[in-house]
Design a protein around this motif. Structure first.
Motif, PDB file in Angstrom:
ATOM      1  N   ALA A   1       6.481  -0.184  -1.232  1.00  0.00           N
ATOM      2  CA  ALA A   1       5.281   0.430  -2.150  1.00  0.00           C
ATOM      3  C   ALA A   1       5.035  -0.401  -3.341  1.00  0.00           C
ATOM      4  O   ALA A   1       3.848  -0.489  -3.695  1.00  0.00           O
TER       5      ALA A   1
ATOM      6  N   SER B   1       0.646  -0.258  -3.066  1.00  0.00           N
ATOM      7  CA  SER B   1      -0.010   0.594  -3.755  1.00  0.00           C
ATOM      8  C   SER B   1       0.289   0.982  -4.997  1.00  0.00           C
ATOM      9  O   SER B   1      -0.434   1.389  -6.282  1.00  0.00           O
TER      10      SER B   1
ATOM     11  N   GLY C   1      -2.312  -2.202  -6.032  1.00  0.00           N
ATOM     12  CA  GLY C   1      -2.853  -0.843  -6.407  1.00  0.00           C
ATOM     13  C   GLY C   1      -3.530  -1.203  -7.831  1.00  0.00           C
ATOM     14  O   GLY C   1      -4.310  -0.564  -8.437  1.00  0.00           O
TER      15      GLY C   1
ATOM     16  N   ALA D   1      -5.432  -3.610   1.678  1.00  0.00           N
ATOM     17  CA  ALA D   1      -4.642  -3.137   1.047  1.00  0.00           C
ATOM     18  C   ALA D   1      -5.326  -2.641  -0.538  1.00  0.00           C
ATOM     19  O   ALA D   1      -4.970  -1.470  -0.944  1.00  0.00           O
TER      20      ALA D   1
ATOM     21  N   SER E   1      -8.327   0.305   0.334  1.00  0.00           N
ATOM     22  CA  SER E   1      -8.059   1.527   0.655  1.00  0.00           C
ATOM     23  C   SER E   1      -7.582   2.213  -0.639  1.00  0.00           C
ATOM     24  O   SER E   1      -7.786   3.518  -0.587  1.00  0.00           O
ATOM     25  N   VAL E   2      -6.982   1.654  -1.540  1.00  0.00           N
ATOM     26  CA  VAL E   2      -6.461   2.219  -2.703  1.00  0.00           C
ATOM     27  C   VAL E   2      -7.860   2.705  -3.668  1.00  0.00           C
ATOM     28  O   VAL E   2      -7.910   3.894  -4.281  1.00  0.00           O
TER      29      VAL E   2
ATOM     30  N   PHE F   1      -7.256   7.571   4.802  1.00  0.00           N
ATOM     31  CA  PHE F   1      -7.457   7.249   3.472  1.00  0.00           C
ATOM     32  C   PHE F   1      -8.475   8.235   2.849  1.00  0.00           C
ATOM     33  O   PHE F   1      -8.840   8.087   1.600  1.00  0.00           O
TER      34      PHE F   1
ATOM     35  N   TYR G   1       0.262   9.361  -6.255  1.00  0.00           N
ATOM     36  CA  TYR G   1       1.160   9.116  -5.272  1.00  0.00           C
ATOM     37  C   TYR G   1       1.908  10.550  -5.224  1.00  0.00           C
ATOM     38  O   TYR G   1       2.208  10.906  -4.061  1.00  0.00           O
TER      39      TYR G   1
ATOM     40  N   TYR H   1      -0.654   5.453   1.948  1.00  0.00           N
ATOM     41  CA  TYR H   1      -0.725   3.897   2.153  1.00  0.00           C
ATOM     42  C   TYR H   1      -0.258   3.472   3.484  1.00  0.00           C
ATOM     43  O   TYR H   1       0.488   4.283   3.983  1.00  0.00           O
TER      44      TYR H   1
ATOM     45  N   GLU I   1       1.251  -0.006   6.025  1.00  0.00           N
ATOM     46  CA  GLU I   1       1.546  -1.129   5.960  1.00  0.00           C
ATOM     47  C   GLU I   1       1.635  -1.964   7.144  1.00  0.00           C
ATOM     48  O   GLU I   1       1.910  -1.072   8.183  1.00  0.00           O
TER      49      GLU I   1
ATOM     50  N   GLY J   1      -3.972  -1.806   5.938  1.00  0.00           N
ATOM     51  CA  GLY J   1      -3.190  -1.669   4.678  1.00  0.00           C
ATOM     52  C   GLY J   1      -2.520  -2.987   4.240  1.00  0.00           C
ATOM     53  O   GLY J   1      -3.195  -4.117   4.694  1.00  0.00           O
ATOM     54  N   LYS J   2      -1.370  -2.893   3.610  1.00  0.00           N
ATOM     55  CA  LYS J   2      -1.136  -4.158   3.137  1.00  0.00           C
ATOM     56  C   LYS J   2      -0.011  -4.975   4.048  1.00  0.00           C
ATOM     57  O   LYS J   2       0.741  -4.300   4.827  1.00  0.00           O
TER      58      LYS J   2
END
Ligand SMILES: NC(=O)c1ccc[n+]([C@@H]2O[C@H](COP(=O)([O-])OP(=O)(O)OC[C@H]3O[C@@H](n4cnc5c(N)ncnc54)[C@H](OP(=O)(O)O)[C@@H]3O)[C@@H](O)[C@H]2O)c1
Length: 348
Positions: free
Chosen positions: A125, A129, A134, A161, A164-165, A194, A297, A304, A306, A329-330
């Motif tokens: 993480a 995020s 993030g 990535a 979404s944040v 999300f 978080y 999040y 990945e 995501g990431k």
């Protein structure tokens, strides 16, 4: 340490791409592991982040970051473990995050490393995020988007990535949040995972109409990750004095011909503020951003996902595919079998 590592696999920049990068733009090399000097540590990298800005650095002209030279190690953040230490502040076994490159082992100075600990969140993480991704979302939204409760925030690359944040932070502030993403499945994920209020598929033939219908009161903030045709479609839908944090232009990175914006006059008509920003210019905001992201978080307001490729040798493909939208995501690459970095709860 019983057996010091001898060989280091790394990926270097091999050829300038024309349009979409190909596998031969990268080369996997095996070289001796660097020896850490006094005040340095040797890190074994576990997980690598691959990021869109690398594509800009593959161009023949400087962007905000310098052009890469052929033969240069690819840059990227990693989470890894100290395996040899010549600095009192680091012990063998410490987990660290740093910009240590696409390679198995890196020698680093403590000033370039951030210690991270297991517990609060999976270590990966801190590449996403709860790390620079993030923070990028936070800085762009809070510093340049400045959304107020009740306003409408529109986000492109919403399943990615950064995007979404952004959406989750805006929802947390009491905004109505609409995303734009490629494909019906991604749009579903943006809403279900999300918690965006709505999401539109820019690949749909009805996208322009769908977006207009989804924004009956226009948009007050447009967090732009993509540029190009999507941004052109959005400009007429912006409200008076709208803010556009311009985070990136991922739709353009592989383009041979840049898209020419047609609706620029809307910026003048609506007195819109477009603000390009680069994370490294705003280090003063990183502590506040990190604190807020950690709180979101902990409060269960920041979820999040990945997308994880396996093996350093597959990092180029993961990068190429990420620019094509294969990730949710990431986008990460696991460099060695899962160990204490743990499998994140939302890994896909
Ligand atoms: N300013 C800064 O300091 C900073 C820092 C980090 C990242 N960034 C920028 O933030 C943006 C997002 O980065 P990220 O790391 O979060 O990547 P990401 O969104 O996780 O991945 C890239 C996404 O771009 C989308 N995309 C690719 N081609 C597109 C196109 N032609 N039109 C629309 N969308 C397209 C794809 O999603 P779809 O499937 O939805 O197309 C893909 O999943 C990038 O522009 C990046 O350069 C800026």
């Amino acid at each position: 340490m019983a057996n010091p590592p001898i060989e280091n696999r790394r990926i270097v920049y091999a050829k300038r791409p024309e349009g979409k990068p190909t596998a031969d733009c990268f080369r996997l090399e095996t070289v001796p592991v660097d020896v850490p000097g006094i005040g340095q540590v040797l890190v074994r990298n576990d997980v690598l982040s691959v990021d869109p800005y690398i594509r800009m650095r593959m161009e023949a002209v400087d962007s905000y970051a310098p052009v890469m030279t052929i033969g240069e190690l690819l840059v990227g953040r990693t989470v890894g473990q100290v395996v040899e230490s010549h600095d009192a502040a680091f012990e063998v076994g410490d987990w660290v995050v740093g910009r240590l490159g696409w390679q198995d082992y890196s020698v680093a100075s403590p000033k370039d490393l951030q210690k991270v600990t297991q517990g609060t969140a999976p270590l990966t993480a801190y590449l996403g995020s709860l790390g620079s991704t993030g923070i990028t979302a936070w800085v762009g939204l809070m510093e340049f988007g400045r959304p107020k409760p009740g306003e409408t925030v529109l986000v492109s690359a919403a399943s990615g990535a950064v995007g979404s944040v952004v959406g989750q932070l805006a929802r947390r502030l009491g905004c109505h949040v609409v995303g734009i993403a490629g494909g019906a499945h991604k749009c579903e994920v943006v809403k279900s995972d999300f918690h965006f209020d709505d999401c539109l598929d820019y690949k749909s033939a009805t996208f322009d109409d769908d977006l207009r219908r989804a924004l009956p009161r226009g948009a007050d903030v447009y967090f732009d990750n993509v540029g190009g045709r999507i941004t052109d479609t959005v400009l007429p839908l912006l409200n008076l004095f709208a803010r556009v944090p311009l985070c990136g232009l991922v739709s353009q990175y592989n383009s041979v011909e840049p898209y020419r914006i047609r609706n620029y006059r809307e910026v003048f008509n609506k007195r819109v503020t477009i603000r390009g920003f680069v994370l490294s210019d705003h280090r003063d905001l990183w502590p506040a951003a990190t604190q807020d992201l950690m709180k979101a978080y902990a409060d269960g307001q920041l979820h999040y996902r990945e997308s994880i490729a396996e093996g350093l040798e597959n990092a180029p493909a993961a990068f190429i595919d990420m620019l094509d939208g294969a990730n949710i995501g990431k986008q990460l690459v696991r460099l060695r079998p899962a160990a204490a970095t743990t499998t994140p709860r939302d890994a896909s």
